[in-house]
Design an enzyme around this catalytic site. Structure first.
Site, PDB file in Angstrom:
ATOM      1  N   CYS A 111       0.829  -1.203   0.000  1.00 51.76           N
ATOM      2  CA  CYS A 111       0.000   0.000   0.000  1.00 51.76           C
ATOM      3  C   CYS A 111       0.868   1.261   0.000  1.00 51.76           C
ATOM      4  O   CYS A 111       1.492   1.568  -1.001  1.00 51.76           O
ATOM      5  CB  CYS A 111      -0.972  -0.032   1.186  1.00 51.76           C
ATOM      6  SG  CYS A 111      -2.343   1.156   1.009  1.00 51.76           S
ATOM      7  N   HIS A 151      -3.606  -5.437   1.336  1.00 44.15           N
ATOM      8  CA  HIS A 151      -2.985  -5.639   2.642  1.00 44.15           C
ATOM      9  C   HIS A 151      -2.937  -7.128   3.000  1.00 44.15           C
ATOM     10  O   HIS A 151      -3.749  -7.628   3.782  1.00 44.15           O
ATOM     11  CB  HIS A 151      -3.748  -4.858   3.712  1.00 44.15           C
ATOM     12  CG  HIS A 151      -3.521  -3.385   3.655  1.00 44.15           C
ATOM     13  ND1 HIS A 151      -2.453  -2.772   4.260  1.00 44.15           N
ATOM     14  CD2 HIS A 151      -4.223  -2.403   3.042  1.00 44.15           C
ATOM     15  CE1 HIS A 151      -2.509  -1.467   4.038  1.00 44.15           C
ATOM     16  NE2 HIS A 151      -3.565  -1.220   3.295  1.00 44.15           N
ATOM     17  N   GLU A 201      -0.986  -8.472   4.915  1.00 47.90           N
ATOM     18  CA  GLU A 201      -0.661  -8.649   6.334  1.00 47.90           C
ATOM     19  C   GLU A 201      -1.915  -8.654   7.198  1.00 47.90           C
ATOM     20  O   GLU A 201      -1.867  -9.050   8.365  1.00 47.90           O
ATOM     21  CB  GLU A 201       0.302  -7.543   6.796  1.00 47.90           C
ATOM     22  CG  GLU A 201      -0.319  -6.201   7.114  1.00 47.90           C
ATOM     23  CD  GLU A 201      -0.645  -5.343   5.902  1.00 47.90           C
ATOM     24  OE1 GLU A 201      -0.990  -4.168   6.057  1.00 47.90           O
ATOM     25  OE2 GLU A 201      -0.535  -5.873   4.757  1.00 47.90           O
TER      26      GLU A 201
END
Length: 523
Positions: free
Chosen positions: A361, A491, A493
């Protein structure tokens, strides 16, 4: 508490409204046996002769076991839905004792996983609450009744899905009906239970589900559009060749893979990123950048250079560094990392010490501004460089997006298969990848397009909302020519146990294994 009242004055009637609201709030606290722990005073709700309606809003927060937390989304066909009717006296005042007892029972049934969904009835009545709970996963519902009380204002009633409704003996419950998989809403449906405890639904009075959905999202569609116009066709990129030749120095493999994670003002994903790397067996170094003075900046540059020299991986997490101002995102990160001292250490990390770099990002935006993507080397920007710019929809998007794998020669993508589809959270205002046609052609030829946004069928698309930002070639992520540097908007993560519990992932996976692949490259 958050309050909105007209400006106070010498007029006694003006003071009575907030006073009455606070008395009512105090009474409710006593009824629930729960205290308020604070409040927030807002600005005056009066401008010239215009005043807001008198309003007192309460925000509530609780602590629970993540394993048994539920939400208000109905998940699958065949769920039986019940309504608890809040007991009230002749003046409409709630019976708090009955309500508290029921909530204790409901919490216990949630813990036993008998109750899978629950929602408090608000405006529109129980029918509107059920319908909204069906929308997210495309379900329909068969209501057993056509009674008007389905649509009456009955704030405080509770609608919930339970495998066994008879566990709530002694409370005023209605069985409203069951969920269906056809997306249609029927009223007065005839539901027959078979010997094996399944339900068969016979047609009732149908309601146009498209009109229902349009009425729900249409109110603010002209202000905050959910989709935007899109045009153009795009092909699925599939690259199964090798990337540029990588030089592997004859150095000892590290006993512990070290990941350097710089945190700039506005970064907000460093903890999630570190957790993923640590779960993969790496050691992380989260470094907070200080920029309040020239001396702070100078010292941080020296410390960052030293930290990169001791690391195997540089990871740039997501966020909004510098508030994405002025004139676009990631300028602060790019300014720091393009410092000659730091830039030299990054070059050595990648090409003399066999290291890797990852940007997600805001981190992806920084890698592009630095020139590390797509070239693999930091350089002064030129007009032909790609950019990540404002989403077509004209605002920040926060949703789940399906992405397909286009190439897997990069160390970061080594555990993936070309054509695999994953579902990742996206949250950005500037994620549209734009580049001249000859640059796009080179990326395709070299296999540097790592991932593309795709539709429900797994095909790359320019159509909104599947392509949430309008990226050219539906690009979600790219790599450097040798695959050492990888940047993506989604994302990855933000995945893990107990996350995204309100979604039904029937065709896609969430964990791409990027962090594990990056760490295992050094094993």
């Amino acid at each position: 508490f958050q309050e909105y009242f007209r400006r106070m004055s010498g007029e006694p009637g003006r003071w009575s409204q907030p006073f009455a609201a606070l008395l009512g709030a105090y009474d409710a606290q006593m009824g629930y046996g729960l205290p308020s722990i604070g409040g927030k005073d807002s600005m005056s709700g009066t401008f010239e002769k215009i005043s807001v309606p008198p309003t007192l809003i309460t925000f509530a927060l609780g602590v629970a076991d993540s394993a048994v937390v539920i939400d208000n989304t109905l998940k699958a066909a065949g769920e039986r839905v019940y309504r608890y009717k809040l007991k009230r006296d002749e003046y409409g005042y709630p019976d708090f004792q009955n309500l508290n007892d029921f909530l204790m029972l409901l919490a216990g049934e949630i813990g036993r996983q008998n109750v899978t969904t629950a929602a408090v009835v608000e405006r529109g009545g129980a029918a509107a609450t059920v319908v909204k709970s069906c929308f997210g996963n495309g379900l329909g519902f068969a209501f057993t009744s056509t009674d008007k009380d389905l649509f009456e204002e009955s704030e405080g009633d509770i609608v919930f899905a339970a495998r066994k409704g008879d566990d709530f003996f002694g409370y005023d419950l209605d069985c409203l009906g069951i969920t269906t998989d056809d997306g249609k809403f029927l009223f007065g449906a005839n539901i027959t239970r078979t010997a094996d405890d399944t339900d068969i639904v016979f047609d009732g009075k149908p309601t146009d589900e498209t009109k229902l959905l349009d009425s729900f999202i249409g109110t603010f569609e002209s202000v905050y559009p959910s989709v935007c116009a899109a045009s153009g066709e795009v092909n699925d990129v599939c690259y199964t060749g090798k990337g540029a030749k990588r030089t592997r120095p004859k150095s000892a493999k590290p006993q512990k893979v070290k990941v350097f994670i710089p945190v700039f003002p506005g970064t907000n994903c460093e903890i999630d990123t570190a957790r993923k790397f640590e779960a993969a067996g790496a050691e992380t170094d989260i470094f907070v950048v200080r920029n309040r003075s020239a001396a702070d900046v100078e010292e941080c540059v020296k410390q960052m250079a030293k930290a990169i020299e001791c690391s195997n991986i540089l990871a740039l997490p997501g966020g909004f560094s510098g508030g994405d101002e002025p004139d676009g995102s990631a300028k602060l990160i790019a300014a720091f990392l393009s410092n000659p001292l730091i830039a030299e250490k990054i070059e050595n990390l990648l090409y003399k010490r066999d290291g890797l770099a990852l940007g997600i990002c805001n981190g992806f935006q920084a890698l592009v501004k630095l020139g590390l993507l797509p070239s693999g080397h930091i350089h002064t920007p030129v007009k032909t460089d790609p950019v990540l710019t404002f989403n077509n929809i004209g605002r920040h998007v926060s949703t789940l997006a399906d992405i397909r794998v286009c190439a897997n020669y990069s160390p970061w993508l080594s555990k993936l298969k070309v054509g695999d589809v994953y579902q990742v959270p996206v949250s950005h205002g500037e994620g549209k990848f734009v580049a001249p046609q000859d640059v796009l052609d080179t990326l395709v030829k070299n296999g540097q397009i790592a991932t593309q946004y795709c539709d429900f069928n797994g095909h790359a698309t320019m159509q909104s909302p599947f392509n949430p930002n309008g990226s050219m070639l539906a690009i979600e992520g790219i790599t450097s020519p040798d695959g050492r540097v990888f940047g993506k908007m989604g994302h990855s993560e933000r995945t893990g146990e107990f996350l995204l519990k309100n979604t039904v992932e029937c065709y896609a996976k969430a964990d791409m294994g990027l962090f594990k692949a990056g760490v295992e490259y050094f094993k």
